[in-house]
Design a protein around this motif. Structure first.
Motif, PDB file in Angstrom:
ATOM      1  N   LYS A  97       0.917  -1.396   0.132  1.00  0.00           N
ATOM      2  CA  LYS A  97      -0.065  -0.027  -0.002  1.00  0.00           C
ATOM      3  C   LYS A  97       0.802   1.056  -0.068  1.00  0.00           C
ATOM      4  CE  LYS A  97      -3.846   2.144   2.459  1.00  0.00           C
ATOM      5  NZ  LYS A  97      -4.966   2.055   3.665  1.00  0.00           N
ATOM      6  N   GLU A  98       2.019   1.286   0.901  1.00  0.00           N
ATOM      7  CA  GLU A  98       2.830   2.430   1.023  1.00  0.00           C
ATOM      8  C   GLU A  98       3.629   2.575  -0.368  1.00  0.00           C
ATOM      9  OE1 GLU A  98       4.278   2.668   5.473  1.00  0.00           O
ATOM     10  OE2 GLU A  98       4.460   0.813   4.436  1.00  0.00           O
ATOM     11  N   LEU A  99       3.951   1.416  -1.007  1.00  0.00           N
ATOM     12  CA  LEU A  99       4.896   1.510  -2.242  1.00  0.00           C
ATOM     13  C   LEU A  99       3.860   1.839  -3.379  1.00  0.00           C
ATOM     14  CD1 LEU A  99       6.521  -2.066  -1.844  1.00  0.00           C
ATOM     15  CD2 LEU A  99       7.531   0.144  -1.751  1.00  0.00           C
ATOM     16  N   THR A 100       2.725   1.340  -3.297  1.00  0.00           N
ATOM     17  CA  THR A 100       1.598   1.974  -4.483  1.00  0.00           C
ATOM     18  C   THR A 100       1.561   3.472  -4.481  1.00  0.00           C
ATOM     19  OG1 THR A 100       0.647  -0.137  -4.361  1.00  0.00           O
ATOM     20  CG2 THR A 100      -0.574   1.731  -5.293  1.00  0.00           C
ATOM     21  N   LYS A 101       1.337   4.178  -3.010  1.00  0.00           N
ATOM     22  CA  LYS A 101       1.315   5.374  -2.760  1.00  0.00           C
ATOM     23  C   LYS A 101       2.456   6.279  -3.315  1.00  0.00           C
ATOM     24  CE  LYS A 101       0.494   8.890   0.808  1.00  0.00           C
ATOM     25  NZ  LYS A 101       0.302   9.107   2.197  1.00  0.00           N
ATOM     26  N   VAL A 102       3.642   5.704  -3.177  1.00  0.00           N
ATOM     27  CA  VAL A 102       4.819   6.395  -3.563  1.00  0.00           C
ATOM     28  C   VAL A 102       5.032   6.149  -5.249  1.00  0.00           C
ATOM     29  CG1 VAL A 102       7.463   6.225  -3.507  1.00  0.00           C
ATOM     30  CG2 VAL A 102       6.280   5.869  -1.363  1.00  0.00           C
ATOM     31  N   LEU A 103       4.620   5.046  -5.671  1.00  0.00           N
ATOM     32  CA  LEU A 103       4.637   5.076  -7.026  1.00  0.00           C
ATOM     33  C   LEU A 103       3.511   6.085  -7.689  1.00  0.00           C
ATOM     34  CD1 LEU A 103       5.372   1.297  -7.652  1.00  0.00           C
ATOM     35  CD2 LEU A 103       6.815   2.832  -8.233  1.00  0.00           C
ATOM     36  N   GLN A 104       2.612   6.090  -7.173  1.00  0.00           N
ATOM     37  CA  GLN A 104       1.553   6.921  -7.942  1.00  0.00           C
ATOM     38  C   GLN A 104       1.888   8.457  -7.796  1.00  0.00           C
ATOM     39  OE1 GLN A 104      -1.974   6.204  -5.853  1.00  0.00           O
ATOM     40  NE2 GLN A 104      -2.524   4.132  -7.160  1.00  0.00           N
ATOM     41  N   GLU A 105       2.554   8.661  -6.862  1.00  0.00           N
ATOM     42  CA  GLU A 105       3.166  10.236  -6.591  1.00  0.00           C
ATOM     43  C   GLU A 105       4.146  10.450  -7.738  1.00  0.00           C
ATOM     44  OE1 GLU A 105       4.311  10.522  -2.597  1.00  0.00           O
ATOM     45  OE2 GLU A 105       2.305  10.767  -1.874  1.00  0.00           O
ATOM     46  N   LYS A 106       5.098   9.423  -7.678  1.00  0.00           N
ATOM     47  CA  LYS A 106       6.440   9.478  -8.576  1.00  0.00           C
ATOM     48  C   LYS A 106       5.859   9.510 -10.325  1.00  0.00           C
ATOM     49  CE  LYS A 106       9.517   9.225  -5.509  1.00  0.00           C
ATOM     50  NZ  LYS A 106      10.654  10.295  -5.226  1.00  0.00           N
ATOM     51  N   THR A 107       4.893   8.619 -10.512  1.00  0.00           N
ATOM     52  CA  THR A 107       4.806   8.491 -11.876  1.00  0.00           C
ATOM     53  C   THR A 107       3.154   9.235 -12.307  1.00  0.00           C
ATOM     54  OG1 THR A 107       3.224   6.679 -11.646  1.00  0.00           O
ATOM     55  CG2 THR A 107       5.467   6.205 -12.092  1.00  0.00           C
ATOM     56  N   GLY A 108       2.532   9.546 -11.418  1.00  0.00           N
ATOM     57  CA  GLY A 108       1.043  10.286 -11.984  1.00  0.00           C
ATOM     58  C   GLY A 108       0.068   9.355 -12.279  1.00  0.00           C
ATOM     59  N   TYR A 109       0.568   8.042 -12.245  1.00  0.00           N
ATOM     60  CA  TYR A 109      -0.469   6.968 -12.918  1.00  0.00           C
ATOM     61  C   TYR A 109      -1.112   6.307 -11.792  1.00  0.00           C
ATOM     62  CZ  TYR A 109       1.444   7.409 -17.748  1.00  0.00           C
ATOM     63  OH  TYR A 109       1.862   7.936 -18.737  1.00  0.00           O
ATOM     64  N   GLU A 110      -2.551   5.836 -12.093  1.00  0.00           N
ATOM     65  CA  GLU A 110      -3.080   5.011 -11.026  1.00  0.00           C
ATOM     66  C   GLU A 110      -2.604   3.695 -11.126  1.00  0.00           C
ATOM     67  OE1 GLU A 110      -5.686   4.859  -8.020  1.00  0.00           O
ATOM     68  OE2 GLU A 110      -5.590   6.424  -9.231  1.00  0.00           O
ATOM     69  N   ILE A 111      -2.281   3.301  -9.833  1.00  0.00           N
ATOM     70  CA  ILE A 111      -1.623   1.777  -9.818  1.00  0.00           C
ATOM     71  C   ILE A 111      -2.077   0.954  -8.662  1.00  0.00           C
ATOM     72  CG2 ILE A 111       0.505   0.276  -9.329  1.00  0.00           C
ATOM     73  CD1 ILE A 111       2.075   2.708 -10.379  1.00  0.00           C
ATOM     74  N   GLU A 112      -2.739  -0.107  -9.034  1.00  0.00           N
ATOM     75  CA  GLU A 112      -3.429  -0.897  -8.196  1.00  0.00           C
ATOM     76  C   GLU A 112      -2.656  -1.682  -7.142  1.00  0.00           C
ATOM     77  OE1 GLU A 112      -6.791  -3.142  -9.418  1.00  0.00           O
ATOM     78  OE2 GLU A 112      -7.241  -1.863 -11.021  1.00  0.00           O
ATOM     79  N   ARG A 113      -2.929  -1.783  -5.764  1.00  0.00           N
ATOM     80  CA  ARG A 113      -2.188  -2.026  -5.146  1.00  0.00           C
ATOM     81  C   ARG A 113      -1.679  -3.687  -5.464  1.00  0.00           C
ATOM     82  NH1 ARG A 113      -4.359  -3.468   0.647  1.00  0.00           N
ATOM     83  NH2 ARG A 113      -3.220  -5.163   0.820  1.00  0.00           N
TER      84      ARG A 113
END
Length: 167
Positions: A97-113
């Motif tokens: 969940k934390e990794l998904t949040k960081v990836l979404q902030e960095k890429t700007g794309y919606e990524i599912e957990r």
């Protein structure tokens, strides 16, 4: 009798397949459960249109997934700071969940957990590889560096323990 499957049937085939079945099997099982339709000229044309729509939609999703994977691969390294003890063991585990949040902030794309995966739990300081699966054919990976930050409450606990021993 030729029929077109409208749903996946384990013993026969998948959605869109044209198969040969007995009249009674269609009439008593496939037809009432809306699992198949009789293969007529109109239903075959409808099947072709449906297949074309599905292919176009799948191609569009594939292109979007490739763009997301390219953006994740471009990150190369993500650094996270977490509270850790002197031995390098984290006080908690870094979750997907934390990794998904960081990836979404960095890429700007919606990524599912559920699409974010790591080989083993992230509960120590060090480097890890994070895998992101966008579809069956498209995936990406990024390195994760976990660094320790000393917890502030440890210092206070040590000071309080020695405060009462003044002689």
């Amino acid at each position: 009798m030729q029929v077109i499957l409208t749903k996946d049937v384990d013993t026969l085939g998948s959605n869109g397949d044209i198969i040969e079945v007995s009249d009674g099997y269609y009439r008593n099982y496939l037809g009432p459960r809306n699992m198949a339709v009789i293969a007529t000229k109109g239903s075959l044309a409808d099947l072709q249109r449906r297949i074309d729509r599905i292919r176009a939609k799948a191609e569009k999703k594939h292109q979007e997934d490739l763009a997301k994977a390219e953006k994740v691969n471009a990150l190369q390294l993500i650094t996270l700071e977490a509270n850790a003890g002197d031995t390098g063991k984290l006080y908690g585990t870094i979750t997907t969940k934390e990794l998904t949040k960081v990836l979404q902030e960095k890429t700007g794309y919606e990524i599912e957990r559920r699409n974010v995966n790591v080989d083993h739990p992230i509960n120590k300081v060090g480097e890890y590889t994070v895998y992101v699966k966008f579809s069956a054919k498209v995936s990406a990976q990024v390195k994760l560096a976990v660094k320790a930050i000393k917890a502030k409450h440890e210092e206070f606990v040590l000071e309080d323990a020695f405060a009462g021993e003044e002689n």
